[in-house]
Design an enzyme around this catalytic site. Structure first.
Site, PDB file in Angstrom:
ATOM      1  CE  LYS A   1      -2.862  28.278  13.384  1.00  0.00           C
ATOM      2  NZ  LYS A   1      -1.547  28.040  13.632  1.00  0.00           N
TER       3      LYS A   1
ATOM      4  CD  GLN B   1       1.173  27.398  11.581  1.00  0.00           C
ATOM      5  OE1 GLN B   1       0.488  28.075  12.007  1.00  0.00           O
ATOM      6  NE2 GLN B   1       1.252  26.122  11.881  1.00  0.00           N
TER       7      GLN B   1
ATOM      8  CG  ASP C   1       1.538  30.326  18.673  1.00  0.00           C
ATOM      9  OD1 ASP C   1       0.575  29.652  18.786  1.00  0.00           O
ATOM     10  OD2 ASP C   1       2.128  30.674  17.607  1.00  0.00           O
TER      11      ASP C   1
END
Ligand code: GUN
Length: 285
Positions: free
Chosen positions: A53, A97, A120
């Site tokens: 990322k 995460q 997300d």
């Protein structure tokens, strides 16, 4: 023989679009785009994802802010960090995460992220928006799958779409996105009866069940579009999807490989969401 859908090429095209728009925002409006990535503990797979990322941020011209926290970080400390990032104007998107260590309540952390920075699309507000089709962010993996289907030129309208898997991250939102494109959608899961028959009716089959080689060629209709979201590591160290590629390829019209299919798309769509977040926060979109 099915045509292989090249996730690397499609994701490169998405990232190129994002990079171009990011450069334009900087030149014309003096706007920088920033993504904060938070990782807690030492899960090796998470470490790889987070590094990828970070690299993607650099490639598209974003600032990336990484917070690597110790395994023993308390929930309160993590929530404090999320609150700081919520208020930080340099940070347009926040990604924590998953999975988090067991002593931390993932839901509490997701709920603490400002929905405007929730790139997300895991926050209940953003999940709800997807249900009513009024979203700003789409969850990255299902959005990537839609882009891959689009790349084949397949019109989803009226097609029988079967999604195997009902997770909050992939299966459920995937079904909603296919429905919004006028697909006739069936969601299957580990308790589904007659799974083979249901799959054989699918014009578009999206598999996200997390079991290596679970779907075999005899479960696939001739000419179906097959998208494999699975990423499983075999005992011999090899990566494989949820679809047995060799037998499935013989039946499908289009099929994604693992690796090199859905995987690269997830990060590309994360970049796209972060750009959208930056534009919205600047009142541009
Ligand atoms: N862990 C595995 N996939 C994801 C993802 O898409 N987002 C986050 N935050 N964690 C993950």
């Amino acid at each position: 023989m099915g045509q292989i859908i090249d996730g690397k090429a499609v994701s490169a095209a998405v990232k190129a679009e994002v990079a171009e728009e990011t450069a334009k925002l900087r030149e014309e409006k003096g706007l920088k785009v920033g993504l904060a990535v938070v990782i807690v503990g030492n899960n090796p797979a998470s470490r790889v994802y987070v590094n990828n990322k970070k690299k993607a941020c650099e490639a598209v011209g974003f600032q990336s802010f990484e917070y690597a926290l110790d395994e023993n970080t308390t929930q309160e400390q993590l929530l404090d960090l999320v609150n700081v990032l919520n208020r930080d104007d340099r940070v347009n998107g926040i990604l924590v995460q998953l999975p988090l260590p067991k002593h931390i309540d993932e839901k509490a952390v997701i709920n603490a992220i400002s929905p405007d920075k929730d790139v997300d699309a895991f926050h209940p507000i953003n999940v709800g928006k997807i249900m009513i089709g009024e979203y700003s962010f789409l969850p990255c993996t299902p959005a990537g799958v839609m882009r891959l289907i689009e790349s084949t030129g397949t019109d989803i309208t009226g097609k029988q779409c079967v999604v195997i898997g009902r997770s909050n991250i992939v299966g459920k939102p995937q079904a909603m996105l296919l429905l919004q494109k006028n697909g006739t959608v069936t969601i299957c899961h580990s308790k589904t009866k007659n799974l083979k028959e249901v799959c054989l009716g699918a014009d578009i089959l999206v598999v996200a069940i997390g079991r290596a080689n679970f779907v075999t060629g005899d479960m696939i209709k001739e000419g179906a579009v097959v998208i494999d979201v699975g990423m499983n590591r075999l005992d011999n160290g090899k990566l494989c999807g949820d679809v047995e590629f060799e037998s499935a390829e013989k039946k499908a019209s289009f099929i994604t490989p693992v690796p090199g299919g859905v995987g690269p798309m997830t990060i590309a769509m994360l970049m796209k969401n972060t750009l959208t977040a930056a534009k919205q926060q600047a009142g541009i979109e």
